[in-house]
Write a protein that holds these residues in place. Sequence first.
Motif, PDB file in Angstrom:
ATOM      1  N   HIS A  31       0.841  -1.241   0.029  1.00 10.99           N
ATOM      2  CA  HIS A  31       0.024   0.056  -0.026  1.00 10.99           C
ATOM      3  C   HIS A  31       0.767   1.271  -0.233  1.00 10.99           C
ATOM      4  CE1 HIS A  31      -3.789  -2.111   0.388  1.00 10.99           C
ATOM      5  NE2 HIS A  31      -2.861  -3.278   1.222  1.00 10.99           N
ATOM      6  N   ASP A  32       2.073   1.226  -0.279  1.00 11.75           N
ATOM      7  CA  ASP A  32       2.924   2.287  -0.861  1.00 11.75           C
ATOM      8  C   ASP A  32       2.243   3.031  -1.855  1.00 11.75           C
ATOM      9  OD1 ASP A  32       5.051   4.307  -1.027  1.00 11.75           O
ATOM     10  OD2 ASP A  32       5.958   2.547  -2.230  1.00 11.75           O
ATOM     11  N   PRO A  33       2.096   4.245  -2.114  1.00 14.61           N
ATOM     12  CA  PRO A  33       1.412   4.642  -3.246  1.00 14.61           C
ATOM     13  C   PRO A  33       2.032   4.849  -4.439  1.00 14.61           C
ATOM     14  CG  PRO A  33       1.547   6.264  -1.464  1.00 14.61           C
ATOM     15  CD  PRO A  33       1.954   5.257  -0.805  1.00 14.61           C
ATOM     16  N   VAL A  34       3.554   5.085  -4.034  1.00 16.78           N
ATOM     17  CA  VAL A  34       4.206   4.986  -5.325  1.00 16.78           C
ATOM     18  C   VAL A  34       4.377   3.674  -5.966  1.00 16.78           C
ATOM     19  CG1 VAL A  34       6.627   5.646  -6.164  1.00 16.78           C
ATOM     20  CG2 VAL A  34       5.580   7.127  -4.260  1.00 16.78           C
ATOM     21  N   GLY A  35       4.655   2.674  -5.063  1.00 14.01           N
ATOM     22  CA  GLY A  35       4.746   1.302  -5.594  1.00 14.01           C
ATOM     23  C   GLY A  35       3.394   0.935  -6.289  1.00 14.01           C
ATOM     24  N   ASP A  36       2.424   1.223  -5.667  1.00 19.69           N
ATOM     25  CA  ASP A  36       1.059   1.010  -6.215  1.00 19.69           C
ATOM     26  C   ASP A  36       0.883   1.456  -7.533  1.00 19.69           C
ATOM     27  OD1 ASP A  36      -1.587  -0.447  -5.961  1.00 19.69           O
ATOM     28  OD2 ASP A  36      -2.489   1.644  -5.830  1.00 19.69           O
ATOM     29  N   ALA A  37       1.342   2.703  -7.873  1.00 16.31           N
ATOM     30  CA  ALA A  37       1.326   3.516  -9.319  1.00 16.31           C
ATOM     31  C   ALA A  37       2.080   2.936 -10.138  1.00 16.31           C
ATOM     32  CB  ALA A  37       1.414   4.924  -8.998  1.00 16.31           C
ATOM     33  N   THR A 194       7.218   4.947   1.857  1.00 15.18           N
ATOM     34  CA  THR A 194       6.301   5.339   2.861  1.00 15.18           C
ATOM     35  C   THR A 194       4.814   4.811   2.753  1.00 15.18           C
ATOM     36  OG1 THR A 194       7.628   7.539   3.006  1.00 15.18           O
ATOM     37  CG2 THR A 194       5.241   7.506   3.925  1.00 15.18           C
ATOM     38  N   VAL A 195       4.311   4.230   3.867  1.00 12.45           N
ATOM     39  CA  VAL A 195       2.808   4.036   3.992  1.00 12.45           C
ATOM     40  C   VAL A 195       1.996   4.349   4.750  1.00 12.45           C
ATOM     41  CG1 VAL A 195       1.234   1.817   4.008  1.00 12.45           C
ATOM     42  CG2 VAL A 195       3.655   1.462   2.942  1.00 12.45           C
ATOM     43  N   ALA A 196       1.107   5.166   4.462  1.00 13.79           N
ATOM     44  CA  ALA A 196       0.244   5.981   5.341  1.00 13.79           C
ATOM     45  C   ALA A 196      -1.300   5.486   5.231  1.00 13.79           C
ATOM     46  CB  ALA A 196       0.226   7.527   5.281  1.00 13.79           C
ATOM     47  N   GLY A 197      -2.015   5.441   6.335  1.00 17.37           N
ATOM     48  CA  GLY A 197      -3.346   4.845   6.187  1.00 17.37           C
ATOM     49  C   GLY A 197      -4.102   5.303   7.528  1.00 17.37           C
ATOM     50  N   SER A 198      -5.465   5.314   7.265  1.00 18.67           N
ATOM     51  CA  SER A 198      -6.142   5.371   8.745  1.00 18.67           C
ATOM     52  C   SER A 198      -6.092   4.285   9.742  1.00 18.67           C
ATOM     53  CB  SER A 198      -7.718   5.246   8.208  1.00 18.67           C
ATOM     54  OG  SER A 198      -8.222   4.018   7.707  1.00 18.67           O
ATOM     55  N   LEU A 199      -6.534   4.235  10.825  1.00 12.27           N
ATOM     56  CA  LEU A 199      -6.537   3.095  11.750  1.00 12.27           C
ATOM     57  C   LEU A 199      -7.181   1.849  11.311  1.00 12.27           C
ATOM     58  CD1 LEU A 199      -6.415   5.142  15.219  1.00 12.27           C
ATOM     59  CD2 LEU A 199      -4.571   4.779  13.396  1.00 12.27           C
ATOM     60  N   ALA A 200      -8.283   2.158  10.712  1.00  9.90           N
ATOM     61  CA  ALA A 200      -9.364   0.940  10.225  1.00  9.90           C
ATOM     62  C   ALA A 200      -8.384   0.134   9.216  1.00  9.90           C
ATOM     63  CB  ALA A 200     -10.484   1.459   9.701  1.00  9.90           C
ATOM     64  N   GLN A 201      -7.602   0.970   8.248  1.00 11.48           N
ATOM     65  CA  GLN A 201      -6.844   0.436   7.355  1.00 11.48           C
ATOM     66  C   GLN A 201      -5.581  -0.600   7.767  1.00 11.48           C
ATOM     67  OE1 GLN A 201      -6.195   3.933   5.047  1.00 11.48           O
ATOM     68  NE2 GLN A 201      -7.071   2.951   3.113  1.00 11.48           N
ATOM     69  N   TRP A 202      -5.028   0.369   8.711  1.00  9.46           N
ATOM     70  CA  TRP A 202      -3.777  -0.640   9.342  1.00  9.46           C
ATOM     71  C   TRP A 202      -4.348  -1.970  10.280  1.00  9.46           C
ATOM     72  CZ3 TRP A 202       1.314  -0.589   8.662  1.00  9.46           C
ATOM     73  CH2 TRP A 202       1.835   0.470   7.943  1.00  9.46           C
ATOM     74  N   ARG A 203      -5.502  -1.714  10.667  1.00 12.33           N
ATOM     75  CA  ARG A 203      -5.904  -2.985  11.470  1.00 12.33           C
ATOM     76  C   ARG A 203      -6.147  -3.945  10.498  1.00 12.33           C
ATOM     77  NH1 ARG A 203      -9.885   1.248  14.579  1.00 12.33           N
ATOM     78  NH2 ARG A 203      -8.398   1.802  16.051  1.00 12.33           N
ATOM     79  N   GLY A 204      -6.735  -3.598   9.343  1.00 13.05           N
ATOM     80  CA  GLY A 204      -6.947  -4.542   8.042  1.00 13.05           C
ATOM     81  C   GLY A 204      -5.691  -5.087   7.672  1.00 13.05           C
ATOM     82  N   TRP A 205      -4.649  -4.625   7.726  1.00  6.56           N
ATOM     83  CA  TRP A 205      -3.438  -4.818   7.065  1.00  6.56           C
ATOM     84  C   TRP A 205      -2.726  -5.790   8.135  1.00  6.56           C
ATOM     85  CZ3 TRP A 205      -1.950   0.807   5.467  1.00  6.56           C
ATOM     86  CH2 TRP A 205      -2.626   1.289   4.382  1.00  6.56           C
ATOM     87  N   THR A 206      -2.728  -5.587   9.273  1.00  6.07           N
ATOM     88  CA  THR A 206      -1.856  -6.373  10.155  1.00  6.07           C
ATOM     89  C   THR A 206      -2.883  -7.100  11.055  1.00  6.07           C
ATOM     90  OG1 THR A 206      -1.877  -4.313  11.780  1.00  6.07           O
ATOM     91  CG2 THR A 206      -0.310  -3.985  10.250  1.00  6.07           C
ATOM     92  N   GLY A 207      -4.020  -6.832  11.517  1.00  6.37           N
ATOM     93  CA  GLY A 207      -4.748  -7.647  12.369  1.00  6.37           C
ATOM     94  C   GLY A 207      -4.335  -7.020  13.916  1.00  6.37           C
ATOM     95  N   LEU A 208      -3.652  -5.978  14.101  1.00 10.62           N
ATOM     96  CA  LEU A 208      -3.274  -5.281  15.324  1.00 10.62           C
ATOM     97  C   LEU A 208      -4.290  -4.161  15.393  1.00 10.62           C
ATOM     98  CD1 LEU A 208       0.631  -5.010  14.778  1.00 10.62           C
ATOM     99  CD2 LEU A 208      -0.681  -6.857  16.270  1.00 10.62           C
TER     100      LEU A 208
END
Length: 247
Positions: A31-37, A194-208
Amino acid sequence: METEVLSLADRPDMLGPVRDMPDSWPEFVRHDPVGDAHYDRIPVEFPEYVLFARDERGQVVAHAYSVPFALHADGPGTLPARGWDEVLVRAFAGRRAGVRPDTVSAISIVVAPHAQGLGLSGRMLSAMREGARAKGFTEVVAPVRPSAKHREPRTPIEEYAHRVREDGLPYDPWLRVHVRAGARIDRVAPASMTVAGSLAQWRGWTGLPFDTRGDVEVPGALVPVRCEPDRDHAVYVEPNVWMRHPL
């Protein structure tokens, strides 16, 4: 395992299997936007810089992506602090502007989970070097993601990168593969991805839970992720280690 290494430019019919090969990247890295693009554009726009290995059954078991870019066009060839992200941007911007590249940068070397531990990463690195040399380049650079750094995310990357064993080789296994192939450590890229996201996104990506302000250690992350619950935001800034491979 018997394998052969091929170029995607020579086997464009293998684009699908190369892209679909399973890997072991942590989810948040995707979910790094540069890599994603840019990442998925590499096999389409730079197929001659994409190599893959397939086993005796024809199954893709490893691939290596690289890109050509102009490192020396605007100065002395200092490798960028933004590492992986900046190389991707420079490669595609240079292609669009018609700027002649002078250097090849590794972007990724990925081995399928079931084929790890068989020396394929070193073989793909050697093939990448050979391919760049055959194209007339004199150097390959690599913003390396040290493979064991995630085990000690709070160790400063500068300290970790220069840690050596008794034989003088790097402590980190992936840095060691590069040095054995002929590379040297140049510098740290402190903000390579750099990967930035909402807390809901990070919870989904990591389960933390991501519910406490401060630094959160995430499996697979090289450094902690900064969590700011009052802003509903968390940011991961990954450092890499620049390696230079003279050819």
